[in-house]
Design an enzyme around this catalytic site. Structure first.
Site, PDB file in Angstrom:
ATOM      1  N   ASN A  23      46.657   6.195 -14.038  1.00 40.66           N
ATOM      2  CA  ASN A  23      45.667   6.069 -13.585  1.00 40.66           C
ATOM      3  C   ASN A  23      44.323   5.378 -13.968  1.00 40.66           C
ATOM      4  O   ASN A  23      43.748   5.268 -13.252  1.00 40.66           O
ATOM      5  CB  ASN A  23      45.937   5.628 -11.720  1.00 40.66           C
ATOM      6  CG  ASN A  23      45.291   7.041 -11.572  1.00 40.66           C
ATOM      7  OD1 ASN A  23      44.977   7.745 -12.846  1.00 40.66           O
ATOM      8  ND2 ASN A  23      45.645   7.939 -10.115  1.00 40.66           N
TER       9      ASN A  23
ATOM     10  N   ARG B   3      35.095  13.385  -8.530  1.00 38.64           N
ATOM     11  CA  ARG B   3      35.583  14.262  -7.300  1.00 38.64           C
ATOM     12  C   ARG B   3      35.081  14.175  -6.506  1.00 38.64           C
ATOM     13  O   ARG B   3      33.190  14.405  -7.283  1.00 38.64           O
ATOM     14  CB  ARG B   3      36.020  15.797  -8.118  1.00 38.64           C
ATOM     15  CG  ARG B   3      37.663  15.246  -8.030  1.00 38.64           C
ATOM     16  CD  ARG B   3      38.161  15.191  -7.294  1.00 38.64           C
ATOM     17  NE  ARG B   3      39.967  15.064  -7.363  1.00 38.64           N
ATOM     18  CZ  ARG B   3      40.681  14.191  -7.788  1.00 38.64           C
ATOM     19  NH1 ARG B   3      40.342  12.787  -7.741  1.00 38.64           N
ATOM     20  NH2 ARG B   3      41.888  13.893  -8.409  1.00 38.64           N
TER      21      ARG B   3
ATOM     22  N   GLN C 154      38.813  14.904   2.266  1.00 42.52           N
ATOM     23  CA  GLN C 154      39.095  14.003   1.802  1.00 42.52           C
ATOM     24  C   GLN C 154      40.148  13.714   3.267  1.00 42.52           C
ATOM     25  O   GLN C 154      41.072  15.006   3.324  1.00 42.52           O
ATOM     26  CB  GLN C 154      39.560  13.125   1.171  1.00 42.52           C
ATOM     27  CG  GLN C 154      38.405  12.807  -0.563  1.00 42.52           C
ATOM     28  CD  GLN C 154      39.565  12.064  -1.110  1.00 42.52           C
ATOM     29  OE1 GLN C 154      38.313  12.608  -2.171  1.00 42.52           O
ATOM     30  NE2 GLN C 154      39.864  11.954  -1.300  1.00 42.52           N
TER      31      GLN C 154
ATOM     32  N   HIS D 247      39.746   6.665  -1.255  1.00 37.56           N
ATOM     33  CA  HIS D 247      39.867   6.927  -2.163  1.00 37.56           C
ATOM     34  C   HIS D 247      41.120   6.310  -2.499  1.00 37.56           C
ATOM     35  O   HIS D 247      42.032   6.866  -2.137  1.00 37.56           O
ATOM     36  CB  HIS D 247      39.839   8.438  -2.224  1.00 37.56           C
ATOM     37  CG  HIS D 247      40.556   8.736  -3.303  1.00 37.56           C
ATOM     38  ND1 HIS D 247      41.020   9.959  -3.834  1.00 37.56           N
ATOM     39  CD2 HIS D 247      40.640   8.220  -4.628  1.00 37.56           C
ATOM     40  CE1 HIS D 247      40.891  10.608  -4.262  1.00 37.56           C
ATOM     41  NE2 HIS D 247      40.884   9.757  -5.607  1.00 37.56           N
TER      42      HIS D 247
HETATM   43  P1  NAD Z   1      41.270  13.940 -18.753  1.00 39.66           P
HETATM   44  O1  NAD Z   1      41.576  15.220 -19.262  1.00 39.66           O
HETATM   45  O2  NAD Z   1      41.745  13.187 -20.171  1.00 39.66           O
HETATM   46  O3  NAD Z   1      39.380  13.687 -19.136  1.00 39.66           O
HETATM   47  C1  NAD Z   1      39.088  14.870 -18.793  1.00 39.66           C
HETATM   48  C2  NAD Z   1      37.237  15.094 -19.478  1.00 39.66           C
HETATM   49  O4  NAD Z   1      36.609  15.964 -18.922  1.00 39.66           O
HETATM   50  C3  NAD Z   1      37.978  15.537 -20.946  1.00 39.66           C
HETATM   51  O5  NAD Z   1      37.301  14.969 -22.223  1.00 39.66           O
HETATM   52  C4  NAD Z   1      37.244  17.386 -20.451  1.00 39.66           C
HETATM   53  O6  NAD Z   1      37.228  18.020 -21.496  1.00 39.66           O
HETATM   54  C5  NAD Z   1      36.141  16.530 -19.968  1.00 39.66           C
HETATM   55  N1  NAD Z   1      35.511  17.959 -19.410  1.00 39.66           N
HETATM   56  C6  NAD Z   1      35.660  18.947 -18.642  1.00 39.66           C
HETATM   57  N2  NAD Z   1      34.846  19.678 -18.044  1.00 39.66           N
HETATM   58  C7  NAD Z   1      33.637  18.824 -18.416  1.00 39.66           C
HETATM   59  C8  NAD Z   1      32.171  19.263 -17.712  1.00 39.66           C
HETATM   60  N3  NAD Z   1      32.307  20.912 -17.781  1.00 39.66           N
HETATM   61  N4  NAD Z   1      31.156  18.652 -18.477  1.00 39.66           N
HETATM   62  C9  NAD Z   1      31.459  17.485 -19.209  1.00 39.66           C
HETATM   63  N5  NAD Z   1      33.142  17.191 -19.351  1.00 39.66           N
HETATM   64  C10 NAD Z   1      34.063  17.958 -18.553  1.00 39.66           C
HETATM   65  O7  NAD Z   1      40.884  13.015 -17.250  1.00 39.66           O
HETATM   66  P2  NAD Z   1      41.086  11.992 -16.968  1.00 39.66           P
HETATM   67  O8  NAD Z   1      42.412  11.231 -16.856  1.00 39.66           O
HETATM   68  O9  NAD Z   1      39.800  11.224 -17.406  1.00 39.66           O
HETATM   69  O10 NAD Z   1      40.759  12.103 -15.460  1.00 39.66           O
HETATM   70  C11 NAD Z   1      38.765  12.996 -14.716  1.00 39.66           C
HETATM   71  C12 NAD Z   1      39.726  12.908 -13.486  1.00 39.66           C
HETATM   72  O11 NAD Z   1      38.989  11.559 -12.817  1.00 39.66           O
HETATM   73  C13 NAD Z   1      40.464  13.832 -13.498  1.00 39.66           C
HETATM   74  O12 NAD Z   1      40.060  15.145 -13.014  1.00 39.66           O
HETATM   75  C14 NAD Z   1      40.349  13.461 -11.851  1.00 39.66           C
HETATM   76  O13 NAD Z   1      39.720  14.314 -11.104  1.00 39.66           O
HETATM   77  C15 NAD Z   1      39.941  11.757 -11.578  1.00 39.66           C
HETATM   78  N6  NAD Z   1      40.678  10.650 -10.934  1.00 39.66           N
HETATM   79  C16 NAD Z   1      40.140  10.460 -10.060  1.00 39.66           C
HETATM   80  C17 NAD Z   1      41.088   8.865  -9.793  1.00 39.66           C
HETATM   81  C18 NAD Z   1      40.230   8.222  -8.568  1.00 39.66           C
HETATM   82  O14 NAD Z   1      41.625   7.606  -8.076  1.00 39.66           O
HETATM   83  N7  NAD Z   1      39.401   8.253  -8.431  1.00 39.66           N
HETATM   84  C19 NAD Z   1      42.090   8.711 -10.465  1.00 39.66           C
HETATM   85  C20 NAD Z   1      42.801   9.710 -11.185  1.00 39.66           C
HETATM   86  C21 NAD Z   1      41.495  10.583 -11.650  1.00 39.66           C
END
Ligand code: NAD
Length: 387
Positions: A146, A285, A314, A338
């Site tokens: 997603n 989050r 949530q 959400h």
């Molecule tokens: P991803 O793993 O592709 O990317 C996450 C990035 O965050 C990575 O590059 C990682 O190195 C970086 N990261 C981790 N800790 C960090 C920090 N302390 N400071 C800076 N960067 C940091 O993940 P993604 O697919 O891009 O998703 C990211 C997050 O988005 C998910 O973990 C989830 O919590 C959230 N999400 C929300 C929804 C929604 O419906 N709202 C849907 C999907 C994902």
């Protein structure tokens, strides 16, 4: 697209050859527990709402035809909930970030039979990942399913805050017409500096989608740096200090997972370093941002706006301050439930991805490497903190 960011179609991704595989399961029945959100009338009318209790990710007949027991519920809180009751003997638990079944260490201790936690979606912070590592329980998610849905929502939220859309629409609904009342706090996105905390699949896609807006500069903060070619493609400059990043941005967007290193990351101290009147968008989050510090910053004018779809608890309680907080001009709130990652398009992808994870497990086949958050006894992802 560049290798770390690429999300190839699920069916064509290569399978890991070296990971430990579970024993074959097809010769015996197992208990699968799914905690999903209740869809009500909408789910009865719209079968594409697959991620609901009513539509069960489309898995029931397939699982039952193979002799497995499938329990589906939205009841997740407290000792009498279905999550607490059935976790004791379930072998597979499917949860969703949209209605998180919190798999705490206590609960994992009670889950004597548990082998696999599957997140139908992206983001497995509702599982105590350290406890899963210790118990050798795999945590898998449908990586990439997603990310475009969320990136689109982020871009929409940036625009609605910068352009002061919500108060303008509310004015029209009320029957009023006073252009200056909304134009006084409306700007163009063109020429603004946008920074992302986290430049993974979603963060990178946000920057890609901002390119046609002629923003001034794109900054990112991430301990995993982007390849030079990827940086160039989205005009991104890495800033290694978070305070230095936020102090240069008109818009900050949060796109990293929730883990020990990001809980409460955007707190009262960091907010002081934001440019006065900046806009903040968080679809990652809720608990990454301090709820009360954000509300106070909006009230004081330190932030002009805050938008997102994720909450520290949530469903969010009725009196959650983020539901009604406003800036001094009565706007600046772009909060929604959400749902950015649960569009009907996304649900089709994460339902198919959940089935594919279960098929691999049942046949003893290796899982897609990108889907493995916790493998058997260790973290496989680099996204949940530097270890
Ligand atoms: P991803 O793993 O592709 O990317 C996450 C990035 O965050 C990575 O590059 C990682 O190195 C970086 N990261 C981790 N800790 C960090 C920090 N302390 N400071 C800076 N960067 C940091 O993940 P993604 O697919 O891009 O998703 C990211 C997050 O988005 C998910 O973990 C989830 O919590 C959230 N999400 C929300 C929804 C929604 O419906 N709202 C849907 C999907 C994902």
């Amino acid at each position: 697209m560049f290798s770390r960011l690429a999300t190839r179609p699920l069916a064509t991704r290569p399978l890991a050859r070296t990971l430990a595989t579970p024993t074959k399961q097809w010769d015996r029945g197992m208990k699968v527990l799914a905690i999903l959100y209740r869809g009500g009338e909408a789910a009865r009318q719209e079968p594409r709402l697959l991620g609901t209790v009513e539509n069960e990710l489309g898995l029931r007949s397939w699982l039952e035809s193979q002799g497995h027991e499938f329990i589906v519920s939205d009841s997740k809180e407290g000792p009498n909930s279905d999550l607490h009751k059935h976790i004791t003997d379930a072998e597979v638990v499917i949860t969703t970030p949209f209605h998180p079944g919190y798999l705490t260490r206590d609960l994992i201790d009670k889950a004597k039979n548990l082998k696999v936690c599957v997140t139908a979606g992206v983001g497995s912070d509702h599982v105590d990942l350290n406890a899963a590592v210790e118990r050798k329980i795999q945590v898998l998610e449908v990586t990439g399913s997603n990310v475009t849905s969320v990136a689109e929502h982020v871009v929409m939220s940036i625009l609605l805050l910068v352009r002061n859309f919500v108060p303008a629409h509310e004015m029209i609904e009320r029957g009023d017409w006073q252009v200056s009342d909304v134009a006084r706090n409306a700007f163009d996105l063109e020429g603004k500096v946008v920074g992302t905390i986290g430049a993974g699949r979603i963060g990178y896609r946000v920057l890609e989608r901002l390119m046609p807006f002629d923003t001034k500069e794109h900054l990112y903060y991430d301990y995993n740096s982007l390849p030079a070619e990827a940086e160039k493609k989205v005009r991104a400059r890495r800033v290694e200090d978070l305070k230095a990043l936020v102090s240069q941005c008109d818009v900050v967007t949060v796109n990293c997972p929730l883990h020990e290193g990001t809980r409460n990351l955007v707190n009262a101290d960091l907010l002081k370093h934001f440019k006065k009147g900046a806009w903040l968008v968080n679809t990652a989050r809720g608990a990454i941002c301090d709820k009360d510090a954000v509300a106070a910053a909006l009230k004081s004018g330190q932030l002009s706006g805050y938008a997102g779809d994720v909450w520290n608890v949530q469903p969010a309680p009725k009196d959650h301050v983020w539901r009604t907080m406003k800036n001094a001009l009565g706007g600046g709130n772009g909060m929604v439930p959400h749902y950015s990652g649960t569009t009907l398009d996304a649900q089709a992808r994460y339902a198919a991805g959940t089935r594919s994870i279960l098929e691999n497990y049942l046949k003893g086949k290796p899982q897609e490497p990108a889907n493995i958050i916790v493998g058997i006894g260790k973290y496989e992802t680099k996204a949940y903190g530097q270890r």
